[in-house]
Design a protein around this motif. Structure first.
Motif, mmCIF file in Angstrom:
data_model
loop_
_atom_site.group_PDB
_atom_site.id
_atom_site.type_symbol
_atom_site.label_atom_id
_atom_site.label_comp_id
_atom_site.label_asym_id
_atom_site.label_seq_id
_atom_site.Cartn_x
_atom_site.Cartn_y
_atom_site.Cartn_z
ATOM 1 N N LYS A 167 83.060 -7.455 3.746
ATOM 2 C CA LYS A 167 82.527 -8.824 3.701
ATOM 3 C C LYS A 167 81.253 -8.927 4.539
ATOM 4 C CE LYS A 167 84.116 -13.564 4.373
ATOM 5 N NZ LYS A 167 85.216 -14.425 4.813
ATOM 6 N N LEU A 168 81.282 -8.331 5.718
ATOM 7 C CA LEU A 168 80.107 -8.351 6.589
ATOM 8 C C LEU A 168 78.918 -7.671 5.910
ATOM 9 C CD1 LEU A 168 78.861 -8.896 9.420
ATOM 10 C CD2 LEU A 168 79.593 -6.587 10.001
ATOM 11 N N GLU A 169 79.139 -6.476 5.383
ATOM 12 C CA GLU A 169 78.044 -5.723 4.772
ATOM 13 C C GLU A 169 77.516 -6.391 3.507
ATOM 14 O OE1 GLU A 169 78.941 -1.572 4.332
ATOM 15 O OE2 GLU A 169 79.155 -1.275 6.495
ATOM 16 N N SER A 170 78.329 -7.219 2.879
ATOM 17 C CA SER A 170 77.854 -7.938 1.688
ATOM 18 C C SER A 170 77.067 -9.193 2.061
ATOM 19 C CB SER A 170 79.029 -8.307 0.786
ATOM 20 O OG SER A 170 79.787 -9.356 1.373
ATOM 21 N N GLY A 171 77.029 -9.503 3.365
ATOM 22 C CA GLY A 171 76.251 -10.652 3.819
ATOM 23 C C GLY A 171 77.022 -11.948 3.859
ATOM 24 N N THR A 172 78.331 -11.864 3.704
ATOM 25 C CA THR A 172 79.132 -13.094 3.703
ATOM 26 C C THR A 172 80.022 -13.213 4.934
ATOM 27 O OG1 THR A 172 80.853 -12.042 2.376
ATOM 28 C CG2 THR A 172 79.136 -13.271 1.187
ATOM 29 N N GLY A 173 79.960 -12.251 5.831
ATOM 30 C CA GLY A 173 80.781 -12.299 7.041
ATOM 31 C C GLY A 173 80.057 -12.999 8.173
ATOM 32 N N ASN A 174 80.812 -13.594 9.067
ATOM 33 C CA ASN A 174 80.267 -14.265 10.235
ATOM 34 C C ASN A 174 81.186 -13.971 11.425
ATOM 35 O OD1 ASN A 174 78.949 -15.894 12.044
ATOM 36 N ND2 ASN A 174 79.562 -17.817 11.099
ATOM 37 N N PRO A 175 81.112 -12.752 11.976
ATOM 38 C CA PRO A 175 82.041 -12.367 13.039
ATOM 39 C C PRO A 175 81.720 -13.092 14.344
ATOM 40 C CG PRO A 175 80.410 -10.652 12.717
ATOM 41 C CD PRO A 175 80.167 -11.683 11.651
ATOM 42 N N PRO A 176 82.731 -13.222 15.197
ATOM 43 C CA PRO A 176 82.480 -13.786 16.525
ATOM 44 C C PRO A 176 81.588 -12.844 17.346
ATOM 45 C CG PRO A 176 84.764 -13.053 16.318
ATOM 46 C CD PRO A 176 84.128 -12.876 14.983
ATOM 47 N N MET A 177 80.929 -13.386 18.368
ATOM 48 C CA MET A 177 79.969 -12.613 19.150
ATOM 49 C C MET A 177 80.600 -11.355 19.755
ATOM 50 S SD MET A 177 76.925 -12.070 20.026
ATOM 51 C CE MET A 177 76.103 -13.531 19.485
ATOM 52 N N GLU A 178 81.838 -11.413 20.175
ATOM 53 C CA GLU A 178 82.495 -10.231 20.745
ATOM 54 C C GLU A 178 82.528 -9.084 19.733
ATOM 55 O OE1 GLU A 178 86.970 -8.886 21.959
ATOM 56 O OE2 GLU A 178 86.326 -10.864 22.630
ATOM 57 N N VAL A 179 82.762 -9.403 18.476
ATOM 58 C CA VAL A 179 82.799 -8.382 17.429
ATOM 59 C C VAL A 179 81.382 -7.908 17.103
ATOM 60 C CG1 VAL A 179 83.486 -7.903 15.044
ATOM 61 C CG2 VAL A 179 84.989 -9.248 16.527
ATOM 62 N N VAL A 180 80.418 -8.822 17.085
ATOM 63 C CA VAL A 180 79.013 -8.441 16.873
ATOM 64 C C VAL A 180 78.608 -7.416 17.928
ATOM 65 C CG1 VAL A 180 76.623 -9.269 16.981
ATOM 66 C CG2 VAL A 180 78.339 -10.599 15.739
ATOM 67 N N LEU A 181 78.988 -7.666 19.168
ATOM 68 C CA LEU A 181 78.640 -6.738 20.249
ATOM 69 C C LEU A 181 79.286 -5.371 20.061
ATOM 70 C CD1 LEU A 181 78.760 -9.179 23.295
ATOM 71 C CD2 LEU A 181 76.745 -8.331 22.069
ATOM 72 N N LYS A 182 80.481 -5.320 19.492
ATOM 73 C CA LYS A 182 81.116 -4.033 19.187
ATOM 74 C C LYS A 182 80.290 -3.256 18.165
ATOM 75 C CE LYS A 182 85.996 -5.082 20.055
ATOM 76 N NZ LYS A 182 87.337 -5.163 19.441
ATOM 77 N N TYR A 183 79.844 -3.958 17.120
ATOM 78 C CA TYR A 183 79.008 -3.297 16.109
ATOM 79 C C TYR A 183 77.726 -2.758 16.753
ATOM 80 C CZ TYR A 183 81.791 -5.193 12.210
ATOM 81 O OH TYR A 183 82.790 -5.488 11.317
ATOM 82 N N ILE A 184 77.087 -3.587 17.573
ATOM 83 C CA ILE A 184 75.847 -3.173 18.242
ATOM 84 C C ILE A 184 76.085 -1.910 19.058
ATOM 85 C CG2 ILE A 184 74.220 -3.807 20.076
ATOM 86 C CD1 ILE A 184 74.399 -6.705 19.034
ATOM 87 N N PHE A 185 77.148 -1.903 19.837
ATOM 88 C CA PHE A 185 77.430 -0.766 20.708
ATOM 89 C C PHE A 185 77.801 0.484 19.913
ATOM 90 C CE2 PHE A 185 80.616 1.792 22.963
ATOM 91 C CZ PHE A 185 79.832 2.250 24.007
ATOM 92 N N LEU A 186 78.718 0.352 18.993
ATOM 93 C CA LEU A 186 79.219 1.516 18.256
ATOM 94 C C LEU A 186 78.167 2.137 17.346
ATOM 95 C CD1 LEU A 186 82.759 0.187 17.312
ATOM 96 C CD2 LEU A 186 82.254 2.098 18.863
ATOM 97 N N LEU A 187 77.301 1.310 16.782
ATOM 98 C CA LEU A 187 76.336 1.798 15.790
ATOM 99 C C LEU A 187 74.916 1.923 16.337
ATOM 100 C CD1 LEU A 187 77.607 -0.288 12.746
ATOM 101 C CD2 LEU A 187 78.054 2.128 13.234
ATOM 102 N N ASN A 188 74.725 1.621 17.623
ATOM 103 C CA ASN A 188 73.384 1.663 18.226
ATOM 104 C C ASN A 188 72.396 0.788 17.463
ATOM 105 O OD1 ASN A 188 73.865 3.438 20.444
ATOM 106 N ND2 ASN A 188 73.933 5.131 19.004
ATOM 107 N N ILE A 189 72.804 -0.422 17.155
ATOM 108 C CA ILE A 189 71.905 -1.386 16.515
ATOM 109 C C ILE A 189 71.036 -1.997 17.602
ATOM 110 C CG2 ILE A 189 71.818 -3.615 15.309
ATOM 111 C CD1 ILE A 189 74.414 -2.753 13.869
ATOM 112 N N SER A 190 69.753 -2.142 17.334
ATOM 113 C CA SER A 190 68.833 -2.718 18.303
ATOM 114 C C SER A 190 69.085 -4.213 18.446
ATOM 115 C CB SER A 190 67.387 -2.495 17.850
ATOM 116 O OG SER A 190 66.512 -3.314 18.601
ATOM 117 N N PRO A 191 69.468 -4.669 19.639
ATOM 118 C CA PRO A 191 69.626 -6.114 19.836
ATOM 119 C C PRO A 191 68.323 -6.878 19.567
ATOM 120 C CG PRO A 191 70.656 -4.911 21.633
ATOM 121 C CD PRO A 191 69.881 -3.911 20.822
#
Length: 134
Positions: A38-62
């Motif tokens: 759902k997230l990758e299709s552009g329809t997800g809206n995770p809470p900030m705590e989960v967003v931060l997990k994605y950033i950390f695990l995948l090395n996404i640039s904040p």
């Protein structure tokens, strides 16, 4: 592209670069695989705590996520960000300085389109600074 689509594309791009399946990412983030889809299709809206997990695990640039307009250039910059991670600060600065120099050159010489144009402009610049043959 809206913010949700952009974040989904950032996650998908980073996940694929890491060689992870959607299931592996779901397991790492501790969510259901349907949540990742759902997230990758552009329809997800995770809470900030989960967003931060994605950033950390995948090395996404904040910076690309929070401070950049959601567009294809942001996706490309985020990809480059991950490619730079293994380099030292000095190497990244050298690359940045080189890119800025090239950007200034191109901005100041929009008429340079061929190698011959380049040689002509460099020759004109060199003529302005005669060599001191003492």
């Amino acid at each position: 592209m809206n913010d949700f689509e952009y974040f989904g594309k950032l996650v998908e791009q980073a996940r694929e670069e890491k060689g992870w399946s959607q299931q592996r990412l779901a397991d790492e983030v501790d969510v259901d695989v349907r949540t990742v889809k759902k997230l990758e299709s552009g329809t997800g809206n995770p809470p900030m705590e989960v967003v931060l997990k994605y950033i950390f695990l995948l090395n996404i640039s904040p910076a690309m996520l929070f401070n950049h307009d959601p567009c294809e250039a942001g996706l490309k910059l985020d990809h480059i960000y991950r490619e730079l991670i293994p380099f030292s600060q000095e190497q990244i600065k050298l690359l940045s300085d080189s890119a800025l120099h090239l950007r200034r050159w191109n901005d100041n010489h929009p008429d340079v389109e061929t190698f011959e144009d380049y040689c002509r402009v460099v020759g004109e610049i060199n003529a302005q600074f005669p060599q001191n043959n003492s």
